[in-house]
Design a protein around this motif. Structure first.
Motif, PDB file in Angstrom:
ATOM      1  N   ILE A 182     -17.728   2.549  32.174  1.00 21.32           N
ATOM      2  CA  ILE A 182     -16.363   2.060  31.711  1.00 21.32           C
ATOM      3  C   ILE A 182     -16.902   1.255  30.711  1.00 21.32           C
ATOM      4  N   PHE A 183     -17.502  -0.055  30.064  1.00 14.59           N
ATOM      5  CA  PHE A 183     -18.152  -1.199  29.112  1.00 14.59           C
ATOM      6  C   PHE A 183     -17.888   0.570  28.096  1.00 14.59           C
ATOM      7  N   LEU A 184     -18.463   1.460  28.157  1.00 16.53           N
ATOM      8  CA  LEU A 184     -18.713   1.896  26.348  1.00 16.53           C
ATOM      9  C   LEU A 184     -17.590   2.432  25.918  1.00 16.53           C
ATOM     10  N   GLN A 185     -16.137   3.397  27.743  1.00 18.37           N
ATOM     11  CA  GLN A 185     -15.795   3.447  27.129  1.00 18.37           C
ATOM     12  C   GLN A 185     -14.557   2.562  26.504  1.00 18.37           C
ATOM     13  N   ALA A 186     -14.571   1.247  27.262  1.00 17.67           N
ATOM     14  CA  ALA A 186     -13.598   0.238  26.682  1.00 17.67           C
ATOM     15  C   ALA A 186     -14.135  -0.087  25.071  1.00 17.67           C
ATOM     16  N   VAL A 187     -15.159   0.295  24.740  1.00 18.55           N
ATOM     17  CA  VAL A 187     -15.650  -0.613  23.499  1.00 18.55           C
ATOM     18  C   VAL A 187     -15.171   1.025  22.419  1.00 18.55           C
ATOM     19  N   SER A 188     -15.933   2.238  23.104  1.00 22.89           N
ATOM     20  CA  SER A 188     -15.408   3.011  21.745  1.00 22.89           C
ATOM     21  C   SER A 188     -13.563   3.476  22.197  1.00 22.89           C
ATOM     22  N   GLY A 189     -12.792   3.089  22.890  1.00 22.34           N
ATOM     23  CA  GLY A 189     -11.241   3.174  22.834  1.00 22.34           C
ATOM     24  C   GLY A 189     -11.090   1.995  21.636  1.00 22.34           C
ATOM     25  N   ALA A 190     -11.713   0.990  22.098  1.00 22.36           N
ATOM     26  CA  ALA A 190     -11.355  -0.552  21.024  1.00 22.36           C
ATOM     27  C   ALA A 190     -11.566   0.197  19.614  1.00 22.36           C
ATOM     28  N   LEU A 191     -12.569   0.375  19.955  1.00 20.18           N
ATOM     29  CA  LEU A 191     -13.113   0.963  17.994  1.00 20.18           C
ATOM     30  C   LEU A 191     -11.819   1.930  17.325  1.00 20.18           C
ATOM     31  N   ILE A 192     -11.361   2.881  18.310  1.00 21.42           N
ATOM     32  CA  ILE A 192     -10.421   3.655  17.732  1.00 21.42           C
ATOM     33  C   ILE A 192      -8.970   3.487  17.284  1.00 21.42           C
ATOM     34  N   ILE A 193      -8.829   2.536  18.215  1.00 23.66           N
ATOM     35  CA  ILE A 193      -7.357   1.929  18.431  1.00 23.66           C
ATOM     36  C   ILE A 193      -7.264   1.154  17.139  1.00 23.66           C
ATOM     37  N   THR A 194      -8.597   0.084  16.994  1.00 24.00           N
ATOM     38  CA  THR A 194      -8.975  -1.201  15.857  1.00 24.00           C
ATOM     39  C   THR A 194      -8.792  -0.270  14.905  1.00 24.00           C
ATOM     40  N   ALA A 195      -9.120   0.816  14.259  1.00 25.46           N
ATOM     41  CA  ALA A 195      -9.656   1.492  13.298  1.00 25.46           C
ATOM     42  C   ALA A 195      -8.492   1.544  12.380  1.00 25.46           C
ATOM     43  N   ILE A 196      -7.131   2.369  13.479  1.00 27.66           N
ATOM     44  CA  ILE A 196      -5.766   2.718  13.490  1.00 27.66           C
ATOM     45  C   ILE A 196      -4.847   1.481  12.859  1.00 27.66           C
ATOM     46  N   SER A 197      -5.090   0.219  13.977  1.00 30.14           N
ATOM     47  CA  SER A 197      -4.113  -0.737  14.295  1.00 30.14           C
ATOM     48  C   SER A 197      -4.648  -1.203  12.073  1.00 30.14           C
ATOM     49  N   VAL A 198      -5.915  -1.891  11.776  1.00 30.72           N
ATOM     50  CA  VAL A 198      -6.087  -2.388  10.811  1.00 30.72           C
ATOM     51  C   VAL A 198      -5.942  -1.196   9.613  1.00 30.72           C
ATOM     52  N   GLY A 199      -6.174  -0.631   9.497  1.00 24.93           N
ATOM     53  CA  GLY A 199      -5.748   1.299   9.014  1.00 24.93           C
ATOM     54  C   GLY A 199      -4.277   0.584   8.766  1.00 24.93           C
ATOM     55  N   ILE A 200      -3.119   0.343   8.974  1.00 25.81           N
ATOM     56  CA  ILE A 200      -2.248   0.406   9.263  1.00 25.81           C
ATOM     57  C   ILE A 200      -2.040  -0.388   8.398  1.00 25.81           C
ATOM     58  N   PHE A 201      -2.394  -1.698   8.933  1.00 28.85           N
ATOM     59  CA  PHE A 201      -1.667  -2.844   8.161  1.00 28.85           C
ATOM     60  C   PHE A 201      -2.245  -2.586   6.327  1.00 28.85           C
ATOM     61  N   CYS A 202      -3.553  -1.808   5.932  1.00 30.47           N
ATOM     62  CA  CYS A 202      -4.355  -2.244   5.204  1.00 30.47           C
ATOM     63  C   CYS A 202      -3.504  -1.472   3.883  1.00 30.47           C
ATOM     64  N   ALA A 203      -2.657  -0.328   4.766  1.00 27.60           N
ATOM     65  CA  ALA A 203      -1.509   0.099   3.578  1.00 27.60           C
ATOM     66  C   ALA A 203      -0.285  -0.596   3.271  1.00 27.60           C
ATOM     67  N   PHE A 204       0.012  -1.773   3.749  1.00 27.33           N
ATOM     68  CA  PHE A 204       1.664  -2.165   3.144  1.00 27.33           C
ATOM     69  C   PHE A 204       0.412  -3.468   2.159  1.00 27.33           C
ATOM     70  N   PRO A 205       1.709  -3.409   1.023  1.00 30.73           N
ATOM     71  CA  PRO A 205       0.947  -4.158  -0.472  1.00 30.73           C
ATOM     72  C   PRO A 205       0.971  -5.598  -0.063  1.00 30.73           C
ATOM     73  N   LYS A 206       0.494  -5.861  -0.893  1.00 29.78           N
ATOM     74  CA  LYS A 206       0.648  -7.875  -0.930  1.00 29.78           C
ATOM     75  C   LYS A 206       1.694  -7.969  -0.770  1.00 29.78           C
ATOM     76  N   GLY A 207       1.712  -9.222  -0.128  1.00 30.79           N
ATOM     77  CA  GLY A 207       2.803  -9.905   0.718  1.00 30.79           C
ATOM     78  C   GLY A 207       3.104 -11.240  -0.815  1.00 30.79           C
ATOM     79  N   ASN A 208       2.349 -11.783  -1.187  1.00 30.45           N
ATOM     80  CA  ASN A 208       2.453 -12.667  -2.615  1.00 30.45           C
ATOM     81  C   ASN A 208       3.524 -13.948  -2.041  1.00 30.45           C
ATOM     82  N   TYR A 209       3.122 -13.728  -0.881  1.00 31.62           N
ATOM     83  CA  TYR A 209       4.071 -15.525  -0.211  1.00 31.62           C
ATOM     84  C   TYR A 209       3.642 -16.814  -0.770  1.00 31.62           C
ATOM     85  N   TYR A 210       2.022 -16.877  -0.736  1.00 29.95           N
ATOM     86  CA  TYR A 210       1.397 -18.235  -0.556  1.00 29.95           C
ATOM     87  C   TYR A 210       0.416 -17.589  -1.461  1.00 29.95           C
TER      88      TYR A 210
END
Length: 454
Positions: free
Chosen positions: A426-454
Motif C-alpha cells: 500500500i505504501f508503494l502504491q501511495a508513492v507511485s500514485g503520488a509520483l504520477i500526480i505530482t509529475a502531471i501537476s508540476v508539468g501543468i505549472f511549468c507550462a505557464f509563462p513567468k508572471g514577472n510580478y516580483y
C-alpha cells in the motif's frame, strides 16, 4: 518483498446472509479454503498467510491472531458469538467422535433428508400469552393453559461455593462449569435451573415436547448451548432466522449428534469466512487509530496546499521554470500521505513498521497484566455470559485522554510478516500514485509563462 501493485485490500462486507441460499453457502465455504492457492496466494485481498483457517489454527502473529480476531468481533463488529459458537462446535465434534461406540449409538446422525423435511415445514407462529386473570378463571377446566414442566436440578453444595453479595460465585459458576469425568454432562451448579428453564422455553416455543434429560451423550451440554446461543433473548443469541432456529431445535430434540447443528454451523461459518474475516483483515491493515489517521489526512491536504501555493508563487515571480520543480516536494509528500491515510495507514508509523495499541490494550502495565486482563473477559469461554464490555475500565480511561494524546498514543511493532507486506504494498502504491500526480501537476505549472510580478 511486496505483493503486486494492483493489490486491493479486502472491501468492507456488509451483512447479506439472507440473500445467500444454504447450498450456495456450503459451496462458498468449500471454495474459500482453496481460492488462495488457485489465485497466486491472495483471495479477495486476503493473502494465504492470513487466511481464516490459519488464524484459527494459531499460525499467525500479532495483530492477526485468533485473540485479536476475537477482540475485533467483540469491540468493533459486536458479533463474537459466531466465533465462540464455531470454536465450541469444532471442539464438540472432536469430543463426540472420541466417545465409545455404545454411546455413539444412542445419538443417531441427523441426515440431510430429515433436515430438509424439517426446513420445509411451516414455521410456527408466536404463541399468544394469556393474562393471569384469564388463567385463574380457566384454572381446573379443560380450557386451562398448559404449564411447562421443568425438572429442577439442585446444586451440589460441594461443587458450588456460597453466593457472595457481589455475585462473584455466580460468575464463576457461569464461566467455569464443572464437567463430568467423560465430559458429557455438567455437574450441578446454581445456574443449572436457569439454563434448563431457558432451554425448555425455547423447545416449547417451537412446539416441541422436550424432555430435559435423556440418555444421549452430551445432552446436558447441548441444553446449555441452546440456552446460551439459540433461545430467544439468550446472552449470546446467534443471528438465525425463525426457520433456522425451529429446524435446529427439532433436530436437537431427536439427537445430540453434531450433524444436528449442520445448517446453523454453515450459516455461522459463512458469516465468519465471508464477512467477519475480510473485515478484520481490512481493519488490521490500519496501523493508526482514528485521530491519528485524521491527523495524517490533514497533513496530506496541508502538503498538497503547500505545493500549490509554492508553485503559484514561483510562477508569478521572475524565476525560471526550473524553480517550479521545488513545488514537487509538497505535492509528493502531501499526495502520498493522503493516499496512504485514505487507506487507514500513517506513513510515519509505517516507516517503523509500528501500529498504535488498541484502546483495550493501552492500560496494561506489562505482558503478564495484559494476559490476565484479556483472559479475565472470558471471550474464549464458550459457556460464558453476554459479550458486553460497557463496564470494562478502559472505556472511561480512554474517554478521558486528550485528542493530542490519542494522536500520539503508544506504539508497538507489527510482528506478522504478511501484514507488513500488505502495508509495504500500500505504501508503494501511495508513492507511485503520488509520483504520477505530482509529475502531471508540476508539468501543468511549468507550462505557464513567468508572471514577472516580483
Amino acid at each position: 518483498m511486496v505483493y503486486s501493485l494492483t493489490y486491493r485490500r479486502p472491501p468492507h462486507v456488509d451483512s447479506a446472509r439472507d440473500s445467500v441460499l444454504g447450498d450456495e453457502k456450503t459451496k462458498s465455504i468449500g471454495e474459500s479454503t482453496v481460492d488462495s492457492t488457485s489465485s497466486g496466494g491472495i483471495s479477495f485481498g486476503v493473502p494465504d498467510a492470513l487466511s481464516f483457517d490459519r488464524i484459527i489454527a494459531g499460525g499467525t502473529c500479532p495483530p492477526c491472531t485468533a485473540r485479536d480476531f476475537m477482540n475485533y468481533l467483540i469491540y468493533i463488529e459486536h458479533a463474537a458469538e459466531n466465533l465462540q459458537f464455531f470454536l465450541w462446535y469444532r471442539d464438540y465434534v472432536k469430543r463426540f467422535s472420541e466417545l465409545p461406540s455404545n454411546e455413539l449409538a444412542l445419538a443417531p446422525e441427523w441426515t440431510a433428508e430429515q433436515a430438509e423435511a424439517e426446513a420445509n415445514q411451516p414455521t410456527p407462529g408466536p404463541k399468544q400469552k394469556i393474562s393471569a386473570e384469564t388463567a385463574a378463571v380457566f384454572k381446573g377446566t379443560d380450557f386451562a393453559p398448559p404449564v411447562a414442566s421443568v425438572v429442577e436440578v439442585k446444586g451440589n453444595p460441594f461443587n458450588t461455593p456460597p453466593r457472595t453479595p457481589n455475585g462473584e460465585s455466580e460468575s464463576v459458576a457461569q464461566t467455569e462449569p464443572a464437567w463430568s469425568d467423560n465430559g458429557s454432562t455438567i455437574m450441578g451448579s446454581t445456574t443449572n435451573k436457569s439454563f434448563h428453564t431457558k432451554a425448555a422455553g425455547a423447545f416449547e416455543g417451537a412446539d416441541i415436547k422436550w424432555q430435559p434429560f435423556t440418555i444421549q451423550p452430551f445432552r446436558e451440554e447441548v441444553s446449555r448451548i441452546v440456552a446460551i446461543y439459540v433461545a430467544d433473548g439468550a446472552p449470546r443469541q446467534l443471528n438465525l432466522s425463525a426457520k433456522e432456529r425451529s429446524t435446529l431445535l427439532h433436530a436437537l430434540a431427536n439427537t445430540t449428534h453434531p450433524t444436528a447443528f449442520g445448517n446453523v454451523v454453515h450459516t455461522v461459518e459463512w458469516s465468519l469466512r465471508h464477512q467477519a474475516h475480510p473485515n478484520f483483515i481490512r481493519w488490521t491493515i490500519c496501523n493508526g487509530n482514528r485521530p491519528r489517521v485524521i491527523f495524517a489526512r490533514s497533513l496530506g491536504v496541508g502538503g498538497i496546499v503547500g505545493g500549490i501555493v509554492a508553485a503559484i508563487l514561483i510562477t508569478l515571480s521572475n524565476a525560471g521554470r526550473g524553480w517550479r520543480i521545488l513545488s514537487a516536494i509538497g505535492f509528493m509528500i502531501g499526495i502520498a500521505t493522503l493516499i496512504a491515510a485514505w487507506k487507514g495507514m500513517c506513513v510515519v508509523l509505517h516507516g517503523m513498521h509500528h501500529r498504535h495499541l488498541r484502546p483495550w490494550e493501552l492500560f496494561a502495565e506489562d505482558d503478564d497484566a495484559s494476559s490476565s486482563f484479556e483472559l479475565g473477559k472470558g471471550s474464549f469461554d464458550t459457556m460464558g455470559t453476554a459479550n458486553s464490555y460497557e463496564n470494562e475500565p478502559w472505556l472511561a480511561k480512554y474517554e478521558k485522554r486528550s485528542i493530542i494524546r490519542k494522536v500520539f498514543d503508544r506504539e508497538i511493532w507489527i510482528q506478522d510478516p504478511a501484514l507488513r507486506q500488505i502495508q509495504d504494498t500500500i505504501f508503494l502504491q501511495a508513492v507511485s500514485g503520488a509520483l504520477i500526480i505530482t509529475a502531471i501537476s508540476v508539468g501543468i505549472f511549468c507550462a505557464f509563462p513567468k508572471g514577472n510580478y516580483y
